[in-house]
Scaffold this active site. Structure first.
Site, PDB file in Angstrom:
ATOM      1  N   GLY A 163      64.351  -1.232  62.664  1.00 54.43           N
ATOM      2  CA  GLY A 163      63.564  -0.681  62.967  1.00 54.43           C
ATOM      3  C   GLY A 163      61.911  -0.692  62.813  1.00 54.43           C
ATOM      4  O   GLY A 163      62.555  -2.057  61.389  1.00 54.43           O
TER       5      GLY A 163
ATOM      6  N   ASP B 199      52.082   8.695  54.513  1.00 56.21           N
ATOM      7  CA  ASP B 199      52.688   8.208  55.358  1.00 56.21           C
ATOM      8  C   ASP B 199      53.782   8.778  55.666  1.00 56.21           C
ATOM      9  O   ASP B 199      54.825   8.181  56.019  1.00 56.21           O
ATOM     10  CB  ASP B 199      52.573   6.762  55.289  1.00 56.21           C
ATOM     11  CG  ASP B 199      53.348   6.192  57.045  1.00 56.21           C
ATOM     12  OD1 ASP B 199      53.014   6.894  57.911  1.00 56.21           O
ATOM     13  OD2 ASP B 199      53.759   5.420  57.015  1.00 56.21           O
TER      14      ASP B 199
END
Length: 372
Positions: free
Chosen positions: A32, A161
């Site tokens: 990813g 995050d």
């Protein structure tokens, strides 16, 4: 905003072309991409084990990947944060780093391989199979994530995050010592996870940092559908509770069961703010009561959605709904979907006023986590 690619195997490219100084690591598949790099499953030819390699964007990655440039300063900061959290079992471990001599070249972080699927991929898989998460399942997942984030905060690190793409699932069925591993005996042949064994590990420390003394921190210029209201408003007065907002977003995602972000998709801060405040604080009263609101630039205050493009009739209707249902979040999460104890946690995490928002430790002390 930078788009993220699911760790479940999505992406436009699976083959990596690495520089000669990465010869020790043989790329197997692309897992990813995040905001500042892409992640590969790789074989460590020296240690004979599977690892995850995070390639941080220098000039070596295609410009079309829309990644944020990571210079040596950013690389060292991420390494320091990961090393600070090295003793936390629920944080993905940093094994090594490969930093080139030329600042513009790509750097590589060698991480433990924590699993083949991230939480986003898992939620999407469950949604595709029409298998909603029960409240008990959400409670177990949130308890594990809150404990991990609480441990991170205990080291003085803010993640900044927190989102499903940065939570990796390990069900213990993959062999890390075989270059082309097969699932261990007992794993489902169709690739399903052994759900009773799942351990959730936190990664994605690309913009994490140590909390500075005093209220002012470095500005976070990256915004996603999981960014806290104070970060969407570009305030530098934030703390660890920016992370617990992200956990609240994950909890909402799990309960909704669509596989998509509650406040998404990622597009602009203004659109994300509109979705956030429409759901949690329609009149923006909570954020405006926050002492730090006074220090926000007028440019960002003007983007708050309070009353914009809403007729008087629509505002009256919204007010009636709030009176009938209480907290505006209850419209999305009624009693048949989430108990009062669970809602106390969700609404406490998704509090627009940062000073009233639950810390990870405060959330873990709530009755919801102790009555099951």
């Amino acid at each position: 905003m930078a788009a993220s690619t699911s760790r479940s195997g999505g992406g436009h490219r699976t083959q990596a072309v690495w520089p000669a100084y990465m010869a020790r690591y043989e790329p197997l598949e692309r897992l990813g991409a995040g905001m500042n790099g892409e992640v590969f499953k790789a074989w460590d030819t020296k240690e004979n084990r599977i690892v995850a390699v995070k390639r941080l964007s220098g000039t070596g990655i295609d410009a079309g990947d829309d990644l944020i440039f990571s210079g040596l300063q950013e690389v060292w900061r991420e390494c320091r944060c990961l090393r600070t959290c090295a003793d936390i079992p629920s944080v993905v471990k940093l094994l090594d780093k490969v930093v080139p001599k030329v600042n513009s070249d790509d750097s590589f972080l060698i991480m433990e391989y924590a699993g083949r699927l991230n939480l986003r991929g898992y939620m999407q898989r469950r949604a595709h199979r029409h298998r909603r998460f029960s409240e008990a399942e959400v409670c177990r997942i949130m308890k594990e994530l809150l404990e991990g984030v609480n441990s991170v905060h205990g080291t003085g690190i803010m993640h900044l995050d927190i989102r499903p793409e940065n939570v990796i699932l390990d069900d213990g069925t993959e062999d890390r010592t075989d270059r082309r591993p097969k699932n261990k005996k007992g794993a489902n042949q169709d690739g399903e996870l052994k759900e009773d064994n799942i351990v959730y590990k936190i990664g994605g420390f690309g913009i994490s940092r140590r909390k500075e003394q005093g209220p002012k921190q470095s500005e976070v210029t990256i915004a996603t559908a999981y960014s806290a209201p104070e970060l969407l408003l570009h305030s530098c007065e934030y703390d660890e509770r920016a992370d617990t907002w992200g956990l609240g977003c994950i909890m909402a995602d799990l309960l909704l069961g669509t596989g998509m972000p509650t406040f998404g998709p990622d597009d602009s801060e203004e659109k994300t703010m509109s979705r956030v405040f429409h759901i949690v604080d329609p009149k923006c009263k909570g954020i405006k009561d926050w002492a730090g609101y006074q220090g926000i630039a007028a440019e960002w205050k003007s983007k708050l959605p309070a009353g914009k493009n809403r007729s008087k009739l629509a505002r009256v209707a919204a007010g009636l709904k709030t009176k009938l249902l209480g907290h505006p979040l209850r419209r999305r999460f009624p009693f048949w979907r989430l108990s009062a104890a669970g809602f106390e946690v969700l609404s406490g995490l998704l509090e627009s006023n940062p000073t009233k928002r639950l810390t990870a430790a405060e959330a873990l002390a709530k009755p919801w986590f102790h009555c099951r």
